[in-house]
Design an enzyme around this catalytic site. Structure first.
Site, PDB file in Angstrom:
ATOM      1  N   GLY A  78       7.582  -6.584  21.190  1.00  0.00           N
ATOM      2  CA  GLY A  78       8.022  -6.097  22.366  1.00  0.00           C
ATOM      3  C   GLY A  78       9.101  -6.326  23.091  1.00  0.00           C
TER       4      GLY A  78
ATOM      5  N   ASN B  93      -1.989  -1.804  17.153  1.00  0.00           N
ATOM      6  CA  ASN B  93      -2.900  -3.092  18.467  1.00  0.00           C
ATOM      7  C   ASN B  93      -2.597  -3.068  19.309  1.00  0.00           C
ATOM      8  OD1 ASN B  93      -3.197  -5.558  18.582  1.00  0.00           O
ATOM      9  ND2 ASN B  93      -1.322  -6.276  18.351  1.00  0.00           N
ATOM     10  N   TRP B  94      -3.923  -2.234  20.129  1.00  0.00           N
ATOM     11  CA  TRP B  94      -3.807  -2.140  21.392  1.00  0.00           C
ATOM     12  C   TRP B  94      -4.150  -3.470  22.202  1.00  0.00           C
ATOM     13  CZ3 TRP B  94      -8.541   2.074  22.829  1.00  0.00           C
ATOM     14  CH2 TRP B  94      -7.653   2.936  22.522  1.00  0.00           C
ATOM     15  N   LYS B  95      -3.964  -4.512  21.797  1.00  0.00           N
ATOM     16  CA  LYS B  95      -3.581  -6.275  22.841  1.00  0.00           C
ATOM     17  C   LYS B  95      -4.925  -5.897  23.531  1.00  0.00           C
ATOM     18  CE  LYS B  95       1.005  -6.869  21.251  1.00  0.00           C
ATOM     19  NZ  LYS B  95       1.787  -6.735  21.108  1.00  0.00           N
TER      20      LYS B  95
ATOM     21  N   SER C 258       8.512  -3.064  17.969  1.00  0.00           N
ATOM     22  CA  SER C 258       9.142  -3.111  18.339  1.00  0.00           C
ATOM     23  C   SER C 258       9.699  -1.240  17.744  1.00  0.00           C
ATOM     24  CB  SER C 258      10.485  -3.158  18.849  1.00  0.00           C
ATOM     25  OG  SER C 258      10.720  -4.580  20.208  1.00  0.00           O
TER      26      SER C 258
ATOM     27  N   GLU D   1       1.190 -14.021  19.363  1.00  0.00           N
ATOM     28  CA  GLU D   1       0.728 -14.366  20.282  1.00  0.00           C
ATOM     29  C   GLU D   1      -0.619 -14.837  20.527  1.00  0.00           C
ATOM     30  OE1 GLU D   1      -0.026  -9.908  21.969  1.00  0.00           O
ATOM     31  OE2 GLU D   1       2.363  -9.523  21.311  1.00  0.00           O
TER      32      GLU D   1
ATOM     33  N   HIS E 261      -2.020 -13.243  14.143  1.00  0.00           N
ATOM     34  CA  HIS E 261      -0.773 -13.038  15.379  1.00  0.00           C
ATOM     35  C   HIS E 261       0.271 -13.383  16.685  1.00  0.00           C
ATOM     36  CE1 HIS E 261       1.025 -10.066  18.292  1.00  0.00           C
ATOM     37  NE2 HIS E 261       1.120  -9.323  17.777  1.00  0.00           N
TER      38      HIS E 261
ATOM     39  N   GLU F  54       6.519  -9.886  11.072  1.00  0.00           N
ATOM     40  CA  GLU F  54       6.036  -9.407  12.321  1.00  0.00           C
ATOM     41  C   GLU F  54       7.202 -10.332  12.771  1.00  0.00           C
ATOM     42  OE1 GLU F  54       3.304  -6.121  14.406  1.00  0.00           O
ATOM     43  OE2 GLU F  54       2.304  -8.611  14.507  1.00  0.00           O
TER      44      GLU F  54
HETATM   45  P1  PGA Z   1       5.142  -4.436  20.157  1.00  0.00           P
HETATM   46  O1  PGA Z   1       3.981  -5.280  19.228  1.00  0.00           O
HETATM   47  O2  PGA Z   1       4.963  -2.750  19.047  1.00  0.00           O
HETATM   48  O3  PGA Z   1       5.015  -3.465  21.050  1.00  0.00           O
HETATM   49  O4  PGA Z   1       6.345  -4.812  19.261  1.00  0.00           O
HETATM   50  C1  PGA Z   1       3.342  -5.762  17.911  1.00  0.00           C
HETATM   51  C2  PGA Z   1       2.441  -6.276  17.652  1.00  0.00           C
HETATM   52  O5  PGA Z   1       2.425  -7.606  18.162  1.00  0.00           O
HETATM   53  O6  PGA Z   1       2.196  -5.989  16.735  1.00  0.00           O
END
Ligand code: PGA
Length: 246
Positions: free
Chosen positions: A178, A12-14, A209, A105, A103, A172
Site C-alpha cells: 500500500g 485481496n480486496w481487504k 504495490s 495486516e 497477512h 510481501e
Molecule cells: P497492495 O496490497 O497491492 O495494495 O500493496 C497488497 C496486499 O496487502 O496483499
C-alpha cells in the site's frame, strides 16, 4: 514467454466493497477477461461477500469458471464457541478454494507465527490451499535481516506441515504494501530463492504495490509464480488488465 506455466493472480480486496458492488464488479470484469491457459485468478473478498461472489460466478457459466474464490483469514478450530470467527470448513462450504493466512495486516493485529501455523494446518486438513504471507518490515530490511526473517517465519508457520504442494507462499515486504514502493526485481528473486530453499514450497507469489504499471517488469521472472494484489484489484479494468498479461 510461454504460457504453459501455472500462474496466479490473487485479488485481496481487504475490507472493501458491498454485496451489490461485488455483483457489479464481476459483471464488468468477466467480459474483459481473455483466456490464458495455466492462469488462475483468485478473488478474496471479505466473508459476507463470498456467497454473493460464488452465486454470481456460477450464474455466469464458463466465464465464471475463470475465477476461483479465496478468503482473507480463518480460525484454526473447525467449529465451536468462537464468537465472530469463521472456520475453514465454513469457507470450503461456500466455495472457497484458497485462504490467505498470515497477512501482515493481521500480524499487526496480534497474529503470531504459532497462531498462523495452527491455521495453516487446519486449512490443509479442510482441503483449502493456504496462501501464506511472509515478509520483512522496513527496519528489518534496513538492518539486513530480510533473509533471516523469512526463514524464521517459514520455519514457524510451516512447522509439522508435510503437504507442501498444497501451499502457496506470498512474499510481501511489509514496507511495500500500500505504499507504492517495490523492491528491485533482483531483491524479489533473492527472497523467492530463500523462500523455496527454506520451506520446500515451490509456488511463490510476490505482493506489495503491484499494479498494471509495475507488473510488466516482474512478469518475465522465472522466480515469480504470480502476484497478490491489494488496491489495484478493486477496479475491474485494472484487474482484467493485469490478468490478461499473465
Ligand atoms: P497492495 O496490497 O497491492 O495494495 O500493496 C497488497 C496486499 O496487502 O496483499
Amino acid at each position: 514467454m510461454t504460457h504453459s506455466r501455472q500462474r496466479w493472480l490473487v485479488a485481496n480486496w481487504k475490507m472493501h466493497h458491498t454485496p451489490a458492488q461485488t455483483v457489479d464488479f464481476l459483471l464488468e470484469l468477466l467480459p474483459l477477461l481473455k483466456r490464458r491457459p495455466g492462469r488462475e485468478i483468485v478473488l478474496c473478498p471479505s466473508f459476507p461477500l463470498l456467497e454473493t461472489a460464488a452465486k454470481t460466478l456460477k450464474a455466469s457459466g464458463t466465464k465464471g469458471k475463470m475465477l476461483s474464490l479465496g478468503a482473507q483469514n480463518a480460525h484454526w478450530e473447525f467449529s465451536g464457541a468462537f464468537t465472530g470467527e469463521v472456520s475453514v470448513d465454513q469457507l470450503a462450504g461456500v466455495g472457497c478454494k484458497y485462504v490467505i493466512l498470515g497477512h501482515s495486516e493481521r500480524r499487526q493485529m496480534g497474529e503470531t507465527d504459532q497462531i498462523i501455523n495452527k491455521k495453516v494446518q487446519s486449512a490443509v486438513r479442510s482441503g483449502l490451499q493456504p496462501i501464506l504471507c511472509v515478509g520483512e518490515t522496513d527496519m528489518e530490511r534496513r538492518t539486513g535481516k530480510t533473509q533471516a526473517v523469512l526463514r524464521r517465519q517459514l520455519r514457524a508457520c510451516l512447522s509439522s506441515i508435510s503437504q507442501k504442494n498444497r501451499i502457496l507462499v506470498a512474499y510481501e515486504p511489509v514496507w511495500a504494501i500500500g505504499t507504492g514502493k517495490t523492491p528491485t526485481l533482483s531483491n524479489i528473486e533473492d527472497a523467492h530463492q530463500t523462500i523455496r530453499q527454506a520451506s520446500g514450497v515451490t509456488r511463490v507469489l510476490y505482493g506489495g504495490s503491484v499494479n498494471p504499471k509495475t507488473l510488466p517488469a516482474l512478469l518475465p521472472s522465472k522466480e515469480i509464480d504470480g502476484f497478490l494484489v491489494g488496491s489495484s484489484s478493486l477496479d475491474p479494468e485494472s484487474l482484467a488488465h493485469m490478468a490478461n498479461l499473465l
